[in-house]
Design a protein around this motif. Structure first.
Motif, PDB file in Angstrom:
ATOM      1  N   ASP A  46       0.834  -1.194   0.000  1.00 24.36           N
ATOM      2  CA  ASP A  46       0.000   0.000   0.000  1.00 24.36           C
ATOM      3  C   ASP A  46       0.871   1.248   0.000  1.00 24.36           C
ATOM      4  O   ASP A  46       1.838   1.341   0.759  1.00 24.36           O
ATOM      5  N   ASP A  51      -4.396   7.695  -6.882  1.00 29.11           N
ATOM      6  CA  ASP A  51      -4.870   6.582  -7.715  1.00 29.11           C
ATOM      7  C   ASP A  51      -5.535   7.024  -9.012  1.00 29.11           C
ATOM      8  O   ASP A  51      -6.005   6.181  -9.779  1.00 29.11           O
ATOM      9  N   ARG A 104      -6.238   1.261  -7.720  1.00 26.98           N
ATOM     10  CA  ARG A 104      -5.538   1.315  -6.439  1.00 26.98           C
ATOM     11  C   ARG A 104      -4.052   1.123  -6.675  1.00 26.98           C
ATOM     12  O   ARG A 104      -3.615   0.251  -7.433  1.00 26.98           O
ATOM     13  N   ARG A 105      -3.257   1.928  -5.988  1.00 28.26           N
ATOM     14  CA  ARG A 105      -1.828   1.939  -6.250  1.00 28.26           C
ATOM     15  C   ARG A 105      -1.196   0.568  -6.008  1.00 28.26           C
ATOM     16  O   ARG A 105      -0.286   0.153  -6.733  1.00 28.26           O
ATOM     17  N   ARG A 196      -4.687  10.740   2.212  1.00 30.74           N
ATOM     18  CA  ARG A 196      -5.793  10.025   1.587  1.00 30.74           C
ATOM     19  C   ARG A 196      -6.220   8.801   2.394  1.00 30.74           C
ATOM     20  O   ARG A 196      -5.460   8.280   3.210  1.00 30.74           O
ATOM     21  N   TYR A 198      -9.233   5.243   1.924  1.00 29.48           N
ATOM     22  CA  TYR A 198     -10.242   4.541   1.136  1.00 29.48           C
ATOM     23  C   TYR A 198     -11.496   4.338   1.986  1.00 29.48           C
ATOM     24  O   TYR A 198     -11.406   4.038   3.181  1.00 29.48           O
ATOM     25  N   VAL A 235     -12.401   3.979  -7.318  1.00 27.69           N
ATOM     26  CA  VAL A 235     -11.295   3.132  -7.791  1.00 27.69           C
ATOM     27  C   VAL A 235     -11.785   1.716  -8.071  1.00 27.69           C
ATOM     28  O   VAL A 235     -10.985   0.820  -8.313  1.00 27.69           O
ATOM     29  N   ASN A 241     -11.432   6.646  -3.360  1.00 27.92           N
ATOM     30  CA  ASN A 241     -10.231   7.263  -2.816  1.00 27.92           C
ATOM     31  C   ASN A 241     -10.600   8.698  -2.465  1.00 27.92           C
ATOM     32  O   ASN A 241     -11.031   9.463  -3.331  1.00 27.92           O
TER      33      ASN A 241
END
Length: 432
Positions: A46, A51, A104-105, A196, A198, A235, A241
């Motif tokens: 993570d 994103d 998502r990254r 940030r 989620y 996302v 996000n």
């Protein structure tokens, strides 16, 4: 599988399997070079990121042949501020598609690294690069590495030396290799911060990337309107996000402001509608924050066998805090220069070819980032930020210009009148 004991070698060593490093590894492999991609952690870690993938980032993904058919699409920007709301669709352009993406990254990094491996790059995870290896003349000719503690099944079992005629530092904002050879940050360049989280939210069905231009360091109505914006975008998989990004014109200005951005973020969340479900019980994972190195704040991007890619070279846009598109582009440009250098028969010829990389970065981003620095210096003043949100948003043609600037979504050649105007502006100012 763990590498065999002993030293290793490659045509190029890429340190860091984020977007910049994986893009470079992919392009290097497709160009026929033996590339070793070293990642400190396991894939899928993570990271703090918005994103959002603008059409500029989508263009780079298309050039890599990435399958994005299942990724979350968006159709443009919804900009809110000063009592106004404006929808700006992504325009269909010669070099840019009429849609953006969000991923998502953790998933994006994994996808990109696996794509590089599929192209022929060699990836070792759980490998911490500790120092550059240099020649007597100071040229970087490799790296020293060791297994990363507490990572299951690291790619090496003992410290090793990896030798290569070219090393790429794609290790993010810390830029450990660059720092080790004396390439320090330029503290006169802008510095951003992002926070940030989620959430599982009904807002996950939204097809627009929403930007809210009014961030207050305290109760709304005070004069301390922050230079930045809040964002909300889907996302996929029922997640949004939610974050904020703020920017300062210099490192000193950021320090002097002394703002607790997590507190700003939490206050902002406390005033959104309850129906959005931006609450602790609907949050997925942590609230994270990160620094954003902007406007080429670390140079040179190539010298003495070491290239700097993405965040390691300070390539985040001062206009909007975006770094993925620039990271992907830097990986492509670095690989192209490396392939040309590998085909040269003399050391002088190889250096001349490698010098194409910083020149290409300057041509693509230099003037644009100078404009970004001017932009940041203006919106750093609360009264200017207030005027922009109150009187700028109702002017749709002006906002189309602003949207192209903020998203780096302008054509470098040809295009419409707005593109020609931005092209003129970037030529009039010195490169960053």
């Amino acid at each position: 599988m763990a590498a065999a004991a002993g030293d290793m070698s490659a045509d190029v060593v890429v340190v860091g399997a984020g977007p910049a490093g994986s893009a470079a590894a992919y392009h290097l492999a497709t160009l026929g070079l033996d590339v070793l991609l070293l990642e400190r952690h396991e894939l899928g870690r993570d990271k703090v990121c918005g994103d959002g993938l603008t059409p500029t980032a989508v263009r780079e993904l298309v050039a890599m042949g990435m399958d994005t058919s299942t990724w979350q699409r968006n159709q443009g920007l919804r900009v809110i501020g000063g009592g106004h709301q404006l929808h700006i669709p992504w325009p269909e352009q010669a070099s840019l598609p009429a849609y953006g993406l969000a991923r998502r990254r953790s998933d994006l990094d994994r996808d990109l690294a696996k794509h590089a491996v599929g192209a022929g790059a060699h990836l070792l995870t759980g490998v911490t690069v500790t120092a550059p290896v240099t020649s007597a003349s100071g040229r970087v000719i490799g790296v020293q590495a060791r297994p990363t503690p507490r990572v299951p099944e690291p790619g090496i079992q003992a410290p090793i030396t990896v030798r290569a005629p070219l090393v790429m530092d794609a290790g993010g904002v810390s830029a450990r290799l660059a720092t080790a050879v004396g390439r320090s940050k330029d503290e006169r360049k802008p510095l951003g911060v992002a926070v940030r989280a989620y959430f599982r939210s009904p807002r996950a069905d939204d097809a627009w990337m929403e930007s809210r231009l009014e961030l207050w360091d305290g109760p709304a109505g005070r004069s301390d309107l922050l230079p930045g914006y809040g964002w909300i975008w889907s996302v996929g998989d029922g997640l949004v996000n939610v974050g904020l990004g703020a920017v300062s014109s210099t490192t000193a200005a950021a320090s002097a402001r002394g703002i607790d951005y997590r507190a700003v973020f939490n206050r902002w969340l406390g005033h959104v509608p309850e129906a959005w479900e931006f609450t602790p019980e609907h949050r997925v994972g942590r609230i994270g924050s990160a620094a954003l190195p902007m406007a080429f704040n670390r140079k040179p991007h190539y010298a003495d066998g070491l290239m700097l890619l993405g965040d390691a070279g300070g390539m985040v846009s001062p206009f909007n805090g975006e770094g993925i598109a620039q990271a992907l582009a830097s990986g492509r440009l670095a690989a192209e220069a490396a392939a040309q250098a590998a085909a040269r028969s003399t050391a002088a010829g190889r250096e001349l070819a490698l010098s194409q990389y910083p020149a290409a970065l300057q041509a693509q981003m230099g003037g644009y980032y100078t404009l970004g620095r001017i932009f940041v210096a203006l919106i750093e003043h609360p009264e200017v930020m207030r005027l922009c949100t109150r009187y700028g948003l109702p002017r749709k043609r002006l906002m189309r210009l602003v949207a192209k600037l903020l998203s780096d979504g302008w054509e470098r050649r040809g295009g419409d009148g707005i593109d020609h105007f931005i092209q003129l502006l970037t030529r009039m100012v010195p490169a960053a």
